[in-house]
Design a protein around this motif. Sequence first.
Motif, PDB file in Angstrom:
ATOM      1  N   ARG A 124       0.851  -1.193   0.000  1.00 27.71           N
ATOM      2  CA  ARG A 124       0.000   0.000   0.000  1.00 27.71           C
ATOM      3  C   ARG A 124       0.885   1.240   0.000  1.00 27.71           C
ATOM      4  NH1 ARG A 124      -2.966  -3.209  -1.374  1.00 27.71           N
ATOM      5  NH2 ARG A 124      -5.089  -3.709  -0.632  1.00 27.71           N
ATOM      6  N   ALA A 125       0.415   2.280  -0.690  1.00 23.82           N
ATOM      7  CA  ALA A 125       1.100   3.565  -0.714  1.00 23.82           C
ATOM      8  C   ALA A 125       0.363   4.543   0.185  1.00 23.82           C
ATOM      9  CB  ALA A 125       1.169   4.109  -2.141  1.00 23.82           C
ATOM     10  N   VAL A 126       1.123   5.429   0.815  1.00 20.47           N
ATOM     11  CA  VAL A 126       0.543   6.412   1.730  1.00 20.47           C
ATOM     12  C   VAL A 126       1.385   7.682   1.644  1.00 20.47           C
ATOM     13  CG1 VAL A 126       1.905   5.589   3.692  1.00 20.47           C
ATOM     14  CG2 VAL A 126      -0.217   6.841   4.099  1.00 20.47           C
ATOM     15  N   THR A 127       0.748   8.827   1.857  1.00 19.64           N
ATOM     16  CA  THR A 127       1.430  10.118   1.829  1.00 19.64           C
ATOM     17  C   THR A 127       1.366  10.749   3.216  1.00 19.64           C
ATOM     18  OG1 THR A 127       0.798  10.434  -0.484  1.00 19.64           O
ATOM     19  CG2 THR A 127       1.530  12.385   0.718  1.00 19.64           C
ATOM     20  N   THR A 128       2.500  11.222   3.675  1.00 15.14           N
ATOM     21  CA  THR A 128       2.545  11.839   5.003  1.00 15.14           C
ATOM     22  C   THR A 128       1.863  13.212   4.980  1.00 15.14           C
ATOM     23  OG1 THR A 128       4.709  12.805   4.500  1.00 15.14           O
ATOM     24  CG2 THR A 128       4.685  10.648   5.540  1.00 15.14           C
ATOM     25  N   ASP A 129       1.443  13.651   6.178  1.00 15.65           N
ATOM     26  CA  ASP A 129       0.791  14.952   6.282  1.00 15.65           C
ATOM     27  C   ASP A 129       1.838  16.049   6.442  1.00 15.65           C
ATOM     28  OD1 ASP A 129       1.696  14.581   8.839  1.00 15.65           O
ATOM     29  OD2 ASP A 129      -0.282  14.216   9.720  1.00 15.65           O
ATOM     30  N   ALA A 130       1.373  17.231   6.799  1.00 12.99           N
ATOM     31  CA  ALA A 130       2.288  18.366   6.933  1.00 12.99           C
ATOM     32  C   ALA A 130       3.272  18.191   8.080  1.00 12.99           C
ATOM     33  CB  ALA A 130       1.485  19.657   7.117  1.00 12.99           C
ATOM     34  N   LYS A 131       2.962  17.335   9.060  1.00 14.44           N
ATOM     35  CA  LYS A 131       3.868  17.093  10.183  1.00 14.44           C
ATOM     36  C   LYS A 131       4.775  15.884   9.972  1.00 14.44           C
ATOM     37  CE  LYS A 131       0.667  19.034  13.615  1.00 14.44           C
ATOM     38  NZ  LYS A 131      -0.068  18.753  14.875  1.00 14.44           N
ATOM     39  N   GLY A 132       4.563  15.143   8.872  1.00 13.83           N
ATOM     40  CA  GLY A 132       5.364  13.957   8.622  1.00 13.83           C
ATOM     41  C   GLY A 132       4.806  12.700   9.242  1.00 13.83           C
ATOM     42  N   ASP A 133       3.524  12.699   9.612  1.00  8.97           N
ATOM     43  CA  ASP A 133       2.883  11.526  10.205  1.00  8.97           C
ATOM     44  C   ASP A 133       1.948  10.878   9.201  1.00  8.97           C
ATOM     45  OD1 ASP A 133       4.205  12.364  12.470  1.00  8.97           O
ATOM     46  OD2 ASP A 133       2.439  13.343  13.348  1.00  8.97           O
ATOM     47  N   PHE A 134       1.596   9.616   9.463  1.00 12.31           N
ATOM     48  CA  PHE A 134       0.633   8.922   8.613  1.00 12.31           C
ATOM     49  C   PHE A 134       0.014   7.781   9.405  1.00 12.31           C
ATOM     50  CE2 PHE A 134       4.416   6.344   8.092  1.00 12.31           C
ATOM     51  CZ  PHE A 134       3.932   5.051   8.038  1.00 12.31           C
ATOM     52  N   SER A 135      -1.099   7.277   8.909  1.00  5.97           N
ATOM     53  CA  SER A 135      -1.788   6.125   9.477  1.00  5.97           C
ATOM     54  C   SER A 135      -2.637   5.496   8.382  1.00  5.97           C
ATOM     55  CB  SER A 135      -2.670   6.540  10.659  1.00  5.97           C
ATOM     56  OG  SER A 135      -3.350   5.405  11.196  1.00  5.97           O
ATOM     57  N   LYS A 136      -2.413   4.180   8.135  1.00 12.55           N
ATOM     58  CA  LYS A 136      -3.130   3.520   7.043  1.00 12.55           C
ATOM     59  C   LYS A 136      -3.189   2.032   7.314  1.00 12.55           C
ATOM     60  CE  LYS A 136      -3.327   3.289   1.988  1.00 12.55           C
ATOM     61  NZ  LYS A 136      -4.620   4.000   1.904  1.00 12.55           N
ATOM     62  N   GLU A 137      -4.280   1.404   6.825  1.00 12.99           N
ATOM     63  CA  GLU A 137      -4.439  -0.037   6.983  1.00 12.99           C
ATOM     64  C   GLU A 137      -3.650  -0.773   5.906  1.00 12.99           C
ATOM     65  OE1 GLU A 137      -8.420  -1.374   7.122  1.00 12.99           O
ATOM     66  OE2 GLU A 137      -8.869  -0.446   9.069  1.00 12.99           O
ATOM     67  N   LEU A 138      -3.088  -1.923   6.303  1.00 12.67           N
ATOM     68  CA  LEU A 138      -2.306  -2.756   5.405  1.00 12.67           C
ATOM     69  C   LEU A 138      -2.835  -4.179   5.462  1.00 12.67           C
ATOM     70  CD1 LEU A 138       0.213  -3.168   3.552  1.00 12.67           C
ATOM     71  CD2 LEU A 138       1.502  -3.646   5.644  1.00 12.67           C
ATOM     72  N   PRO A 139      -3.257  -4.756   4.322  1.00 13.98           N
ATOM     73  CA  PRO A 139      -3.733  -6.146   4.344  1.00 13.98           C
ATOM     74  C   PRO A 139      -2.590  -7.108   4.606  1.00 13.98           C
ATOM     75  CG  PRO A 139      -3.644  -5.333   2.102  1.00 13.98           C
ATOM     76  CD  PRO A 139      -3.367  -4.157   2.980  1.00 13.98           C
ATOM     77  N   VAL A 140      -2.874  -8.180   5.317  1.00  8.85           N
ATOM     78  CA  VAL A 140      -1.862  -9.170   5.668  1.00  8.85           C
ATOM     79  C   VAL A 140      -1.771 -10.195   4.545  1.00  8.85           C
ATOM     80  CG1 VAL A 140      -1.154 -10.923   7.337  1.00  8.85           C
ATOM     81  CG2 VAL A 140      -2.276  -8.813   8.120  1.00  8.85           C
ATOM     82  N   ALA A 141      -0.578 -10.423   4.040  1.00  4.68           N
ATOM     83  CA  ALA A 141      -0.330 -11.399   2.976  1.00  4.68           C
ATOM     84  C   ALA A 141       0.988 -12.096   3.258  1.00  4.68           C
ATOM     85  CB  ALA A 141      -0.297 -10.717   1.610  1.00  4.68           C
TER      86      ALA A 141
END
Length: 363
Positions: free
Chosen positions: A81-98
């Motif tokens: 999965r791809a994710v983009t950090t916010d203005a503070k450099g933080d992120f949170s995203k779900e990742l499927p288990v494989a």
Amino acid sequence: MTVLAAVLALLVTTLVGAPAAGADKPSVRLSKSQAGTGGSITVTGAGWRPKTLLMMLICGQSAPSRGVIGGTNSCANADGRAVTTDAKGDFSKELPVAEPPEPCPCVVHVATVTGEKAEADAIFMVAGHSVEPLPEEESGARLSVLTDTRLDGSSGLLTSFGAPPSRTLVFTVGNVGTAAVKDPVFQVGTSHGVFAPQWEEQQWRGTIAPGKRARIELPVEVAAGAHGDYTVSLKYGGKMLAEQPWGVGRPWGVTLFWILLGVVVPAAVFRVGMAAVDRLRPRRSAGRGPRRRSPRLPQLTYRMPRLSASSAPGSRTTPTPNPTSTRPLPWFTPDSGPGNPAAGQLSAPHENSPTTPTRKGNT
């Protein structure tokens, strides 16, 4: 007092600034340390560059202390999965288990896609997946990249027309082990975007003694007609040494060729077709066969009486004498003309004259 205040301020700044510097290091946390295939976990990160694109993968044969030993080929790339950090450099995203292609120990590997390289790993266990010990580290010979890698070279005219773009990967390595390294074999991989790199083994001829360094140059090439953002990766002994971005330009010569081909081919087909039609069309031979003439209206001749000058209206002319009045008739002799006094006497016709009537009978 002024000097003492300055020393205290410097001491406070140093003590307060030390934790802040450590907080800038990228970190990754997981909502679960173990999950089975088909489930999902929440990946949370902090300390990354603001507005940066990251890639999250579950990788096998990995450990936070040694990283992903087999590179991204040991990861479940299709389920990343791809994710983009916010203005503070933080992120949170779900990742499927494989399940990754390599056995555990496993980690959740998070790394930047573009820009300056940064990565972080978190220990994770895929339930039901096989587990095998990590390969032992070589204690004798160890190579490490001492300077930043770079790509030398440029694209030529043939590259604009579809020739394979090529560069030279230049870097300096040092032997940090206790044994000499002879003819080391490096693995050079090229990847496009977020796809896994395609690895190729290249051997460098030479010997690097312990504590010594060497400047190494390896050729790098991508497929013909390739363009876009590529990444060149370097591995030695299963360990990732360096990565270098490479922007490959678009081959505009190929685009121009297809545009010209789309214009020239239809024009050539049209000319061939017109030549075939002109050859098959029947032609008329000169001087053969009756010529068709357009019908003409009958010519009408109008005869108008001649007008003399005397008959014109309003004309005044002197009457001319009639030439026949002075001309003697054929049966008159010259001495019997109208001007002769004996004109009243007509002469007798000649016996042989055609005008003399012939009488038949007894005399």
